[in-house]
Design a protein around this motif. Structure first.
Motif, mmCIF file in Angstrom:
data_model
loop_
_atom_site.group_PDB
_atom_site.id
_atom_site.type_symbol
_atom_site.label_atom_id
_atom_site.label_comp_id
_atom_site.label_asym_id
_atom_site.label_seq_id
_atom_site.Cartn_x
_atom_site.Cartn_y
_atom_site.Cartn_z
ATOM 1 N N SER A 1 5.295 -3.429 -5.009
ATOM 2 C CA SER A 1 3.920 -3.226 -4.547
ATOM 3 C C SER A 1 2.912 -3.946 -5.445
ATOM 4 O O SER A 1 1.890 -4.430 -4.973
ATOM 5 C CB SER A 1 3.589 -1.730 -4.452
ATOM 6 N N LEU A 2 3.205 -4.022 -6.744
ATOM 7 C CA LEU A 2 2.278 -4.696 -7.666
ATOM 8 C C LEU A 2 2.238 -6.208 -7.426
ATOM 9 O O LEU A 2 1.301 -6.882 -7.851
ATOM 10 C CB LEU A 2 2.680 -4.406 -9.120
ATOM 11 N N LEU B 1 -10.970 -1.123 -11.567
ATOM 12 C CA LEU B 1 -11.148 -1.240 -10.110
ATOM 13 C C LEU B 1 -12.502 -0.717 -9.650
ATOM 14 O O LEU B 1 -13.014 -1.126 -8.596
ATOM 15 C CB LEU B 1 -10.065 -0.451 -9.366
ATOM 16 N N THR C 1 0.816 -1.218 0.000
ATOM 17 C CA THR C 1 0.000 0.000 0.000
ATOM 18 C C THR C 1 0.849 1.267 0.000
ATOM 19 O O THR C 1 2.026 1.258 0.351
ATOM 20 C CB THR C 1 -0.935 0.051 1.222
ATOM 21 N N ASP D 1 -5.536 -1.005 -4.069
ATOM 22 C CA ASP D 1 -4.775 -1.313 -5.278
ATOM 23 C C ASP D 1 -4.625 -0.117 -6.221
ATOM 24 O O ASP D 1 -3.756 -0.132 -7.098
ATOM 25 C CB ASP D 1 -5.460 -2.459 -6.025
ATOM 26 N N LEU E 1 -0.912 -6.897 -4.363
ATOM 27 C CA LEU E 1 -2.165 -6.142 -4.387
ATOM 28 C C LEU E 1 -3.191 -6.811 -3.478
ATOM 29 O O LEU E 1 -3.174 -8.024 -3.270
ATOM 30 C CB LEU E 1 -2.700 -6.041 -5.819
ATOM 31 N N THR E 2 -4.115 -5.996 -2.955
ATOM 32 C CA THR E 2 -5.066 -6.504 -1.946
ATOM 33 C C THR E 2 -6.243 -7.243 -2.578
ATOM 34 O O THR E 2 -6.874 -8.058 -1.927
ATOM 35 C CB THR E 2 -5.645 -5.344 -1.122
ATOM 36 N N LYS E 3 -6.573 -6.907 -3.825
ATOM 37 C CA LYS E 3 -7.763 -7.447 -4.521
ATOM 38 C C LYS E 3 -9.059 -7.045 -3.814
ATOM 39 O O LYS E 3 -10.122 -7.565 -4.132
ATOM 40 C CB LYS E 3 -7.701 -8.988 -4.636
#
Length: 399
Positions: free
Chosen positions: A95-96, A140, A60, A110, A99-101
């Motif tokens: 970070s990619l 998103l 994040t 994200d 991702l949290t999804k």
């Protein structure tokens, strides 16, 4: 408030004191600029060393790898050194991978990693990779139809990511219609909740996060209204005057006698002087309301916020952005850039001076001590921003 802050040891603004920091045009003195630069150069390797033990799965912008990428992108913008761009790219790639999804926002979801990656790939002429990130960012919007509306986890945090992309690309990469679609959802959601919970006699809009009606910039009303008043969102004049302005006025009525604001509606504890809760976040809503509606009362309330921050803003929580001294200092820079009153530039410089003694005041150590929003990365970002005060903007929030 007094228990949560160190007593402010500094004399307030006068012209002769200010001469140690900037000239009559607001340009920093070479000596003070050098002190800021030296501290940035000293803290960066400390941060890099500390990040070796950071959570590898936190991508994040708030506490993870994307936030470090935001810092290096900013350092590139300030200093022009392409090495900073390479550092930023390395961290955003990390970070990619995590991702949290789930969350759609710039700070805690994200949208942050995707928006930052798109900007970096664009700056480095990797247009195909940039376009891929933009496609995923736009998609998103469909991830969570029940998303809240606030900054950290909600729709406003998503809108910030879209505006961040357009600003850095210098063109409308994300269509205005897509931004307005999200914006209209925010307005409709606020109207529905206000009706459902019988707020409408007091305010036409209301928002909640985790069953609380938060007031501040991070989770609450002030952050949402700050964005709804931005020209780039193109909220209609009718909606600005019938929905947004009365809602801003409702927040204004929540003000404590001290000039501070509660963390939540109906909370009588006058405790928190943070960007996330209290005057340091509400001030941005007030400044924007003054710009849009031209009513002096908003500016008067903003001045009161600044007095609270000057008195109680040297926080024991630390030097960070979300609930620390660097974040509080940005409120002074926002007022300075609105009014050109040197008092506020001086106050920002004094809070920066506090940050120059990083770690020497006995503050508590944040959970993520090297991150952008809780830790050292955010302080470095502020010190670099202060080098050109007229361009300074609170990261991942101020437009």
């Amino acid at each position: 408030m007094a228990q949560r802050a160190f007593p402010n040891p500094y004399a307030d603004y006068n012209k002769s004191l200010a001469e140690a920091y900037f000239d009559s045009a607001g340009r920093l003195t070479p000596e003070f600029s050098q002190r800021l630069n030296n501290k940035i150069r000293e803290l960066l390797p400390q941060m890099e060393k500390g990040l070796k033990s950071a959570d590898p799965r936190d991508g994040t912008s708030y506490t993870g790898w994307s936030g470090i990428s935001v810092l290096y992108l900013h350092l590139y913008d300030v200093f022009g050194d392409p090495a900073y761009l390479q550092m930023a790219l390395g961290y955003v790639k990390q970070s990619l991978n995590c991702l949290t999804k789930r969350s759609i926002t710039f700070l805690c979801g994200d949208a942050g990693p995707l928006a930052v990656a798109a900007v970096l790939h664009h700056k480095m002429k990797n247009e195909k990779l940039a376009e891929d990130c933009l496609t995923r960012l736009i998609h998103l919007n469909k991830v969570d139809p029940h998303a809240p509306n606030e900054m950290l986890y909600g729709r406003m945090g998503y809108i910030y990511a879209l505006l961040f992309v357009n600003k850095h690309f210098g063109e409308e990469k994300i269509s205005q219609s897509h931004i307005q679609q999200v914006c209209e959802t925010v307005l409709a959601s606020g109207e529905n909740l206000a009706r459902k919970r019988n707020f409408t006699p007091r305010t036409p809009l209301m928002y909640e996060w985790y069953q609380e009606y938060y007031v501040g910039a991070a989770h609450g009303l002030a952050g949402i209204y700050y964005f709804l008043m931005q020209p780039s969102l193109q909220v209609s004049q009718a909606n600005l005057h019938t929905l947004v302005k009365p809602s801003v006025d409702y927040v204004c009525r929540l003000k404590f006698p001290s000039g501070n604001y509660p963390p939540c509606v109906d909370d009588s504890r006058d405790l928190l002087v943070h960007w996330c809760h209290g005057a340091p976040g509400v001030i941005y809503m007030l400044i924007q309301a003054y710009k849009v509606f031209k009513e002096e009362q908003y500016l008067s309330d903003a001045y009161q916020c600044a007095e609270v921050i000057w008195r109680y803003g040297l926080l024991k929580k630390g030097y960070g952005l979300c609930h620390g001294v660097a974040g509080n200092a940005y409120a002074f820079l926002a007022l300075y850039n609105l009014t050109q009153d040197m008092k506020y530039l001086y106050r920002a410089c004094k809070f920066a001076e506090w940050c120059l003694d990083y770690g020497e005041h006995g503050c508590r150590t944040p959970d993520t001590p090297f991150s952008l929003f809780e830790g050292m990365a955010g302080t470095i970002y502020f010190l670099a921003d202060l080098l050109v005060p007229m361009k300074a903007k609170f990261p991942a929030f101020e437009l």
